[in-house]
Scaffold this motif. Structure first.
Motif, mmCIF file in Angstrom:
data_model
loop_
_atom_site.group_PDB
_atom_site.id
_atom_site.type_symbol
_atom_site.label_atom_id
_atom_site.label_comp_id
_atom_site.label_asym_id
_atom_site.label_seq_id
_atom_site.Cartn_x
_atom_site.Cartn_y
_atom_site.Cartn_z
ATOM 1 N N GLN A 170 20.272 0.166 27.454
ATOM 2 C CA GLN A 170 19.198 -0.795 27.602
ATOM 3 C C GLN A 170 18.771 -0.894 29.066
ATOM 4 N N ALA A 171 17.476 -0.967 29.309
ATOM 5 C CA ALA A 171 16.962 -1.122 30.672
ATOM 6 C C ALA A 171 17.464 -2.446 31.246
ATOM 7 N N PRO A 172 18.008 -2.431 32.473
ATOM 8 C CA PRO A 172 18.599 -3.646 33.038
ATOM 9 C C PRO A 172 17.597 -4.758 33.318
ATOM 10 N N ASP A 173 16.309 -4.416 33.425
ATOM 11 C CA ASP A 173 15.306 -5.430 33.741
ATOM 12 C C ASP A 173 14.685 -6.070 32.499
ATOM 13 N N VAL A 174 15.203 -5.726 31.316
ATOM 14 C CA VAL A 174 14.688 -6.295 30.064
ATOM 15 C C VAL A 174 15.755 -7.171 29.432
ATOM 16 N N ASP A 175 15.407 -8.399 29.096
ATOM 17 C CA ASP A 175 16.318 -9.305 28.403
ATOM 18 C C ASP A 175 16.365 -8.893 26.931
ATOM 19 N N SER A 176 17.466 -8.286 26.509
ATOM 20 C CA SER A 176 17.554 -7.773 25.145
ATOM 21 C C SER A 176 17.468 -8.874 24.100
ATOM 22 N N LYS A 177 17.968 -10.087 24.420
ATOM 23 C CA LYS A 177 17.869 -11.182 23.454
ATOM 24 C C LYS A 177 16.415 -11.598 23.266
#
Length: 239
Positions: A170-177
């Motif tokens: 997952q891209a670290p700058d995207v909030d997966s929740k």
């Protein structure tokens, strides 16, 4: 289908967010089309106990339920309300610190319709997403790149659009929740907002915890650093 993306749900992490409590203690949020709040709670084996106004009151009732238990709460609180989504009315059900019951609940709930749920167990890094159609689990995942279900790859393009990576880290700058919230909106047309959660009238009920299965003995299988396996069989009366 809406154009929701992770950025639209950045509010779930804000200091004033009504959803921060759910992220802290764990939650399950379920959306189902064409099933009323009362019907949903009935399918979950829950006896409705009344209506409370707004998420703050739902949280207060949950805390009262926990604090009223001497040791471990024997039930968890569910709140369900009617919302607008694709194709008409949907029910949004929110449970703190647990889910709505048996593993087969979503299958029964989605019979003849669509049901989507996502959850977290609080402080531990376990987050799940489930999409059911007509009683069938279509796509399910904890990690977006590791999916199961009858059509595990059907949502791949949409997952990319909302900010999830279906093929790798997952891209670290995207909030997966936040991205999972957006994915649920894409599938249901239900836009979950701060205002919706804080002003909704929730039909509430207590979901009983399933009793642990009785047992007489257990077998412990251990493997050491050299690959040697040891089996230990213990009877219940030895504990």
């Amino acid at each position: 289908m809406t154009s929701a993306a992770a950025a639209d749900y950045g509010w779930i992490r804000s200091s004033s967010s009504p959803f921060r409590y759910a992220l802290e203690v764990g939650y399950t949020l379920t959306l189902v089309r064409g099933v009323s709040p009362a019907e949903l709670l009935s399918l979950a084996g829950v006896e409705p106990r009344g209506v409370c106004d707004g998420l703050d009151n739902l949280i207060e009732q949950h805390q009262e339920l926990i604090h009223g238990s001497d040791d471990w709460a024997e039930s968890i609180l569910a709140g369900a309300c009617t919302v607008r989504g694709e194709g008409g009315e949907w029910t949004l059900a929110l449970v703190f610190g647990g889910d709505l019951g048996s593993p087969h609940f979503m299958e029964a709930l989605s019979a003849g319709t669509c049901a989507v749920s996502h959850s977290s167990n609080g402080g531990k890094p376990m987050h799940f997403f489930h999409w059911h159609e007509n009683g069938e689990l279509r796509t399910s995942f904890e990690w977006p790149s590791v999916r199961t279900g009858s059509t595990p790859d059907e949502l791949s393009a949409v997952m990319r659009e909302v900010g999830l990576n279906p093929t790798g880290d997952q891209a670290p700058d995207v909030d997966s929740k936040a991205a999972v919230f957006a994915l649920a909106e894409r599938l249901t047309g239900v836009q979950v907002t701060q205002e919706l959660l804080t002003t909704a009238g929730y039909l509430t009920g207590e979901v009983p915890e399933e009793p642990a299965e009785d047992w007489d003995s257990i077998t412990i299988d251990m493997t050491d650093a050299h690959g040697e396996r040891t089996y230990v069989h213990l009877r219940r009366d030895q504990f």
